[in-house]
Design an enzyme around this catalytic site. Structure first.
Site, PDB file in Angstrom:
ATOM      1  N   TYR A  47      -3.822  -9.011   9.279  1.00 44.47           N
ATOM      2  CA  TYR A  47      -4.125 -10.391   8.873  1.00 44.47           C
ATOM      3  C   TYR A  47      -4.856 -11.140   9.981  1.00 44.47           C
ATOM      4  O   TYR A  47      -5.816 -11.866   9.719  1.00 44.47           O
ATOM      5  CB  TYR A  47      -2.857 -11.130   8.455  1.00 44.47           C
ATOM      6  CG  TYR A  47      -2.164 -10.480   7.281  1.00 44.47           C
ATOM      7  CD1 TYR A  47      -2.876 -10.071   6.153  1.00 44.47           C
ATOM      8  CD2 TYR A  47      -0.801 -10.248   7.294  1.00 44.47           C
ATOM      9  CE1 TYR A  47      -2.244  -9.457   5.088  1.00 44.47           C
ATOM     10  CE2 TYR A  47      -0.155  -9.642   6.232  1.00 44.47           C
ATOM     11  CZ  TYR A  47      -0.892  -9.245   5.128  1.00 44.47           C
ATOM     12  OH  TYR A  47      -0.264  -8.636   4.073  1.00 44.47           O
TER      13      TYR A  47
ATOM     14  N   GLU B 239       3.192 -15.079   3.811  1.00 44.31           N
ATOM     15  CA  GLU B 239       4.284 -14.910   4.758  1.00 44.31           C
ATOM     16  C   GLU B 239       4.431 -13.429   5.022  1.00 44.31           C
ATOM     17  O   GLU B 239       4.278 -12.613   4.114  1.00 44.31           O
ATOM     18  CB  GLU B 239       5.607 -15.436   4.189  1.00 44.31           C
ATOM     19  CG  GLU B 239       5.687 -16.937   4.135  1.00 44.31           C
ATOM     20  CD  GLU B 239       5.824 -17.429   2.705  1.00 44.31           C
ATOM     21  OE1 GLU B 239       5.927 -16.613   1.788  1.00 44.31           O
ATOM     22  OE2 GLU B 239       5.795 -18.648   2.514  1.00 44.31           O
TER      23      GLU B 239
ATOM     24  N   VAL C 159       0.868  -1.179   0.000  1.00 42.97           N
ATOM     25  CA  VAL C 159       0.000   0.000   0.000  1.00 42.97           C
ATOM     26  C   VAL C 159       0.905   1.229   0.000  1.00 42.97           C
ATOM     27  O   VAL C 159       1.855   1.310   0.782  1.00 42.97           O
ATOM     28  CB  VAL C 159      -0.928   0.009   1.233  1.00 42.97           C
ATOM     29  CG1 VAL C 159      -1.757   1.281   1.279  1.00 42.97           C
ATOM     30  CG2 VAL C 159      -1.839  -1.221   1.228  1.00 42.97           C
TER      31      VAL C 159
ATOM     32  N   ARG D  71      -2.801   2.338   6.477  1.00 38.26           N
ATOM     33  CA  ARG D  71      -3.630   2.403   7.692  1.00 38.26           C
ATOM     34  C   ARG D  71      -4.953   3.135   7.457  1.00 38.26           C
ATOM     35  O   ARG D  71      -5.486   3.786   8.338  1.00 38.26           O
ATOM     36  CB  ARG D  71      -2.845   3.029   8.844  1.00 38.26           C
ATOM     37  CG  ARG D  71      -1.708   2.137   9.312  1.00 38.26           C
ATOM     38  CD  ARG D  71      -0.852   2.800  10.366  1.00 38.26           C
ATOM     39  NE  ARG D  71       0.242   1.953  10.786  1.00 38.26           N
ATOM     40  CZ  ARG D  71       1.333   1.666  10.051  1.00 38.26           C
ATOM     41  NH1 ARG D  71       1.472   2.138   8.859  1.00 38.26           N
ATOM     42  NH2 ARG D  71       2.284   0.906  10.547  1.00 38.26           N
ATOM     43  N   ARG D  72      -5.459   2.997   6.213  1.00 36.81           N
ATOM     44  CA  ARG D  72      -6.732   3.642   5.874  1.00 36.81           C
ATOM     45  C   ARG D  72      -7.715   2.641   5.281  1.00 36.81           C
ATOM     46  O   ARG D  72      -8.721   3.027   4.705  1.00 36.81           O
ATOM     47  CB  ARG D  72      -6.482   4.801   4.912  1.00 36.81           C
ATOM     48  CG  ARG D  72      -5.579   5.837   5.597  1.00 36.81           C
ATOM     49  CD  ARG D  72      -5.496   7.169   4.993  1.00 36.81           C
ATOM     50  NE  ARG D  72      -6.761   7.757   4.663  1.00 36.81           N
ATOM     51  CZ  ARG D  72      -6.883   8.655   3.702  1.00 36.81           C
ATOM     52  NH1 ARG D  72      -5.845   9.039   2.995  1.00 36.81           N
ATOM     53  NH2 ARG D  72      -8.059   9.183   3.448  1.00 36.81           N
ATOM     54  N   GLY D  73      -7.419   1.345   5.374  1.00 35.35           N
ATOM     55  CA  GLY D  73      -8.346   0.321   4.919  1.00 35.35           C
ATOM     56  C   GLY D  73      -8.067  -0.239   3.537  1.00 35.35           C
ATOM     57  O   GLY D  73      -8.761  -1.155   3.097  1.00 35.35           O
TER      58      GLY D  73
ATOM     59  N   ASN E 194       6.709  -6.884  11.296  1.00 39.08           N
ATOM     60  CA  ASN E 194       5.749  -6.009  10.614  1.00 39.08           C
ATOM     61  C   ASN E 194       4.423  -6.095  11.383  1.00 39.08           C
ATOM     62  O   ASN E 194       3.472  -6.741  10.974  1.00 39.08           O
ATOM     63  CB  ASN E 194       5.578  -6.436   9.154  1.00 39.08           C
ATOM     64  CG  ASN E 194       4.747  -5.466   8.354  1.00 39.08           C
ATOM     65  OD1 ASN E 194       4.024  -4.623   8.897  1.00 39.08           O
ATOM     66  ND2 ASN E 194       4.829  -5.596   7.035  1.00 39.08           N
TER      67      ASN E 194
ATOM     68  N   GLY F  93      -5.339  -1.967   2.389  1.00 40.46           N
ATOM     69  CA  GLY F  93      -4.833  -3.339   2.477  1.00 40.46           C
ATOM     70  C   GLY F  93      -5.950  -4.321   2.795  1.00 40.46           C
ATOM     71  O   GLY F  93      -6.050  -5.388   2.193  1.00 40.46           O
ATOM     72  N   ARG F  94      -6.804  -3.957   3.734  1.00 34.57           N
ATOM     73  CA  ARG F  94      -7.939  -4.809   4.099  1.00 34.57           C
ATOM     74  C   ARG F  94      -8.827  -5.059   2.884  1.00 34.57           C
ATOM     75  O   ARG F  94      -9.219  -6.191   2.600  1.00 34.57           O
ATOM     76  CB  ARG F  94      -8.748  -4.161   5.218  1.00 34.57           C
ATOM     77  CG  ARG F  94     -10.033  -4.936   5.575  1.00 34.57           C
ATOM     78  CD  ARG F  94     -10.766  -4.282   6.734  1.00 34.57           C
ATOM     79  NE  ARG F  94      -9.967  -4.340   7.954  1.00 34.57           N
ATOM     80  CZ  ARG F  94      -9.891  -5.408   8.754  1.00 34.57           C
ATOM     81  NH1 ARG F  94     -10.588  -6.490   8.478  1.00 34.57           N
ATOM     82  NH2 ARG F  94      -9.146  -5.390   9.836  1.00 34.57           N
TER      83      ARG F  94
END
Length: 161
Positions: free
Chosen positions: A129, A117, A85, A91-93, A122, A95-96
Site C-alpha cells: 500500500y 485498514e 490473494v 507476492r507476484r503482483g 501485515n 494484489g497490486r
C-alpha cells in the site's frame, strides 16, 4: 507454472467485476486467508450493494481465482473492505493489479480519497500500500480479532486520487 517468487505476466491475469455467482468461490478463498471469514451470503451482500466496486483476479493458465477485492464508493470517498490473494499467487503482483483496478474505477467515479485498514503486523500488505502511495491516516487499537491470540491493531491508510 512459474516459481512463486516470479512476477505474474499481466497478460495472464484478468480483472473481472465480481458477481454473485462467484460468491461461494470468493468465500472459500476468504476462509483460507482470514479468521473470522466472510460467508457466501456476506460476500453476495457486499458485491450486490449499489455502491460496490468489487473485482476478482482470474489467472488464465491455469484458470483459477487468484484473488478478490471488495470495495465501496460513497460520494467522493471509497474504501477497500476486503482484499485477498490466493497463497500460490501472493507476492507476484496480483494484489497490486487489483488495487490499481479499484483505483481506476474510483477515479472514474470522481472519488477523491481511497481508504483501507490493515493489520499493523501485515508487513507485506503495508509495504504494498505504501508503494502505491497510501499514507497513514490513523490507527484503530485492537481492531482485528484473531482466534487464539490477542487483538491486533490496524493502521488506517488513505490514498489521494
Amino acid at each position: 507454472m512459474c516459481p512463486a517468487d516470479t512476477p505474474l505476466n499481466p497478460k495472464n491475469l484478468s480483472l473481472l467485476w465480481a458477481s454473485p455467482d462467484r460468491a461461494e468461490e470468493i468465500a472459500a478463498l476468504h476462509a483460507q486467508l482470514f479468521d473470522p471469514a466472510w460467508d457466501a451470503s456476506s460476500i453476495t451482500e457486499s458485491i450486490e450493494h449499489p455502491a460496490s466496486a468489487s473485482f476478482i483476479a482470474q489467472v488464465r493458465d491455469p484458470r483459477s481465482l487468484a484473488g478478490f477485492i471488495i470495495g465501496r464508493i460513497a460520494a467522493d470517498e471509497a474504501e477497500i473492505l476486503s482484499i485477498g490473494v490466493a497463497p500460490e499467487w501472493q507476492r507476484r503482483g496480483v494484489g497490486r493489479q487489483m488495487v490499481e483496478g479499484l483505483v481506476r474505477a474510483a477515479r472514474r467515479a470522481e472519488v477523491k480519497r481511497l481508504f483501507l485498514e490493515v493489520a499493523t503486523d501485515n508487513t507485506a500488505a503495508v509495504a504494498l500500500y505504501k508503494s502505491l502511495g497510501f499514507k497513514k491516516a490513523g490507527t484503530r487499537n485492537g481492531y482485528y480479532q484473531r482466534a487464539g491470540s490477542e487483538k491486533a491493531d490496524a493502521v488506517i491508510l488513505a490514498l489521494g486520487l
